[in-house]
Design an enzyme around this catalytic site. Sequence first.
Site, PDB file in Angstrom:
ATOM      1  N   PRO A  57      45.124  11.418  73.790  1.00  0.00           N
ATOM      2  CA  PRO A  57      45.853  10.501  72.929  1.00  0.00           C
ATOM      3  C   PRO A  57      44.934   9.891  71.880  1.00  0.00           C
ATOM      4  O   PRO A  57      43.875   9.357  72.203  1.00  0.00           O
ATOM      5  CB  PRO A  57      46.357   9.434  73.899  1.00  0.00           C
ATOM      6  CG  PRO A  57      45.411   9.476  75.041  1.00  0.00           C
ATOM      7  CD  PRO A  57      44.943  10.884  75.155  1.00  0.00           C
ATOM      8  N   CYS A  58      45.311   9.972  70.621  1.00  0.00           N
ATOM      9  CA  CYS A  58      44.519   9.411  69.522  1.00  0.00           C
ATOM     10  C   CYS A  58      45.463   8.986  68.411  1.00  0.00           C
ATOM     11  O   CYS A  58      46.652   9.291  68.444  1.00  0.00           O
ATOM     12  CB  CYS A  58      43.526  10.440  68.970  1.00  0.00           C
ATOM     13  SG  CYS A  58      42.358  11.107  70.172  1.00  0.00           S
ATOM     14  N   THR A  59      44.928   8.290  67.417  1.00  0.00           N
ATOM     15  CA  THR A  59      45.693   7.923  66.228  1.00  0.00           C
ATOM     16  C   THR A  59      44.814   8.165  65.006  1.00  0.00           C
ATOM     17  O   THR A  59      43.637   7.798  65.003  1.00  0.00           O
ATOM     18  CB  THR A  59      46.127   6.452  66.274  1.00  0.00           C
ATOM     19  OG1 THR A  59      46.850   6.205  67.491  1.00  0.00           O
ATOM     20  CG2 THR A  59      47.009   6.107  65.090  1.00  0.00           C
TER      21      THR A  59
ATOM     22  N   GLU B 158      42.905  15.042  66.739  1.00  0.00           N
ATOM     23  CA  GLU B 158      44.126  14.356  67.119  1.00  0.00           C
ATOM     24  C   GLU B 158      44.955  15.324  67.955  1.00  0.00           C
ATOM     25  O   GLU B 158      45.385  16.374  67.461  1.00  0.00           O
ATOM     26  CB  GLU B 158      44.909  13.965  65.861  1.00  0.00           C
ATOM     27  CG  GLU B 158      46.235  13.326  66.116  1.00  0.00           C
ATOM     28  CD  GLU B 158      46.120  11.834  66.340  1.00  0.00           C
ATOM     29  OE1 GLU B 158      47.066  11.250  66.881  1.00  0.00           O
ATOM     30  OE2 GLU B 158      45.078  11.254  65.985  1.00  0.00           O
TER      31      GLU B 158
ATOM     32  N   ARG C 165      54.117   4.235  67.075  1.00  0.00           N
ATOM     33  CA  ARG C 165      52.866   4.042  66.336  1.00  0.00           C
ATOM     34  C   ARG C 165      53.029   4.421  64.863  1.00  0.00           C
ATOM     35  O   ARG C 165      52.537   3.730  63.969  1.00  0.00           O
ATOM     36  CB  ARG C 165      51.750   4.867  66.981  1.00  0.00           C
ATOM     37  CG  ARG C 165      51.230   4.272  68.267  1.00  0.00           C
ATOM     38  CD  ARG C 165      50.097   5.114  68.829  1.00  0.00           C
ATOM     39  NE  ARG C 165      50.574   6.249  69.604  1.00  0.00           N
ATOM     40  CZ  ARG C 165      49.877   7.351  69.834  1.00  0.00           C
ATOM     41  NH1 ARG C 165      48.666   7.482  69.309  1.00  0.00           N
ATOM     42  NH2 ARG C 165      50.370   8.323  70.578  1.00  0.00           N
TER      43      ARG C 165
END
Length: 484
Positions: free
Chosen positions: A2-4, A92, A258
Amino acid sequence: MPCTTILAGKKATYDGSTMIARNEDYQYTVKKMVVVNPKDQPRKYKTVLSHLEIELPDNPMRYTACPNVDKKEGIWAGSGINACNVGMTATETITTNPRVMAADPLVMYQKAEKRGQKDIPGGIGEEDLVVLVLPYIHNAREGVTRLGQLLEQYGTYEMNGIAFNDENEVWWFETIGGHHWMARRVKDEECVIMPNQLGIDFFDFKDAYGKQENFMCSADLKDFVKKNHLDTNNDGKFNPRKVFGSHDDSDHLYNTPRGWYMARYFLPTTYKWDGEDADFTPESDNIPWSFVPESKVTMEDIKYLLSSHYQGTPYDPYSKTEDPRKGKYRCISVSSTAHSSIMQIRGYMPEPIKGVEWVFFGSAIHNAMVPVYVNVEKLPAYLSKVTLDPTLDNFYWASRMVDAMADPNYRDCVRDIETYQMTMASKGRRLICEYDAKMVETKDFSLCAEANEKICAMAKKETTDVFGKVLLAASKNMKNTYVR
């Protein structure tokens, strides 16, 4: 993982620089920031997770990286800027659907089941990508081309999105199944937001197979789509998000909120974001991938968003209210964030100081960012000398300890944390401005190393100071507190 991710073209930013940024959210991994010099770059690379060996070119460049301290799962270099002022962040983790996986399965490592049989290596993945690509590219487009060739040759065992930037361009690259890929250039005036989903929402095959001004892809991607009946669009436009992406119920708790919050920040009056007649809600699948922001974007804007916990909305887990929606959605900043970085390439500065990397460790809600010049042979010990043992002597562990104490005592610590973040950002900026001016005037770019040492000395002082304040607040809230 999980990343942004947030991307910004040069006309979208306050100073005309390009920026690519990402939270690396992964299992509380201990990270450091280092410089990898050409002599330290391997000529034969072996992946740890997929047991694949790859021959590398003989002419690597120096580059920065944010690798794992414990190498048991590989390097995981995360992000960096090379000697040609090309930035990269990888990766990502993005989503896909069963139709894509059936048409082009992921390339997984297969351990031999019987004596005499050989293991079958898997493909490349997040563990490997920065090391395999960044030391060998001279601009962002070359990053897309090199990564595309590697992906077609070796395949991948996961779905990933990767960003590249140089002083002029920003490119976003998405993998499709085991061997296919597409990439789109971020328009100069636009920003991009990526919340763990396949994001590109328009693709121009004519350009990708022609001039490649704004689009690139694997050579057979169009035939791959047609052969496997993947195109589900009804309006005549090719939307990769619908074709290759996912639309699961879990996306509406984990990913789309998000995107909603980031777009809401950049476009506060362009659309209606709240209420029954909102144009987009936290569970909308059609939130724009790219757009022109209403205001020019700064590093502080990106840091604020990468630190987000839906503040100012009913979904904030730190809210004082008893709203049942509190904590409903996965925050942008989470406790497992290992490191975050902003790769800034400043086309208006002399070549040796175009690249500045802004780095922060741990949960972004409670941490602060520091800028460093990347044109150096090594980085200060405060960033680079990190061990698996917790200590206040390096930025990673000091940030982690502030996180752990500030979170359960948020209301008592928030003012000190905000002051700390403001102080670090302003003093870091001031030192960059001071040394920019010195180096432009004297042409002595060896001062990059001196500047980095001063910045890290400042960061150590301020972080130790806020650690003491947060520790005191946490001590006052211990359950055995007793006042006679």
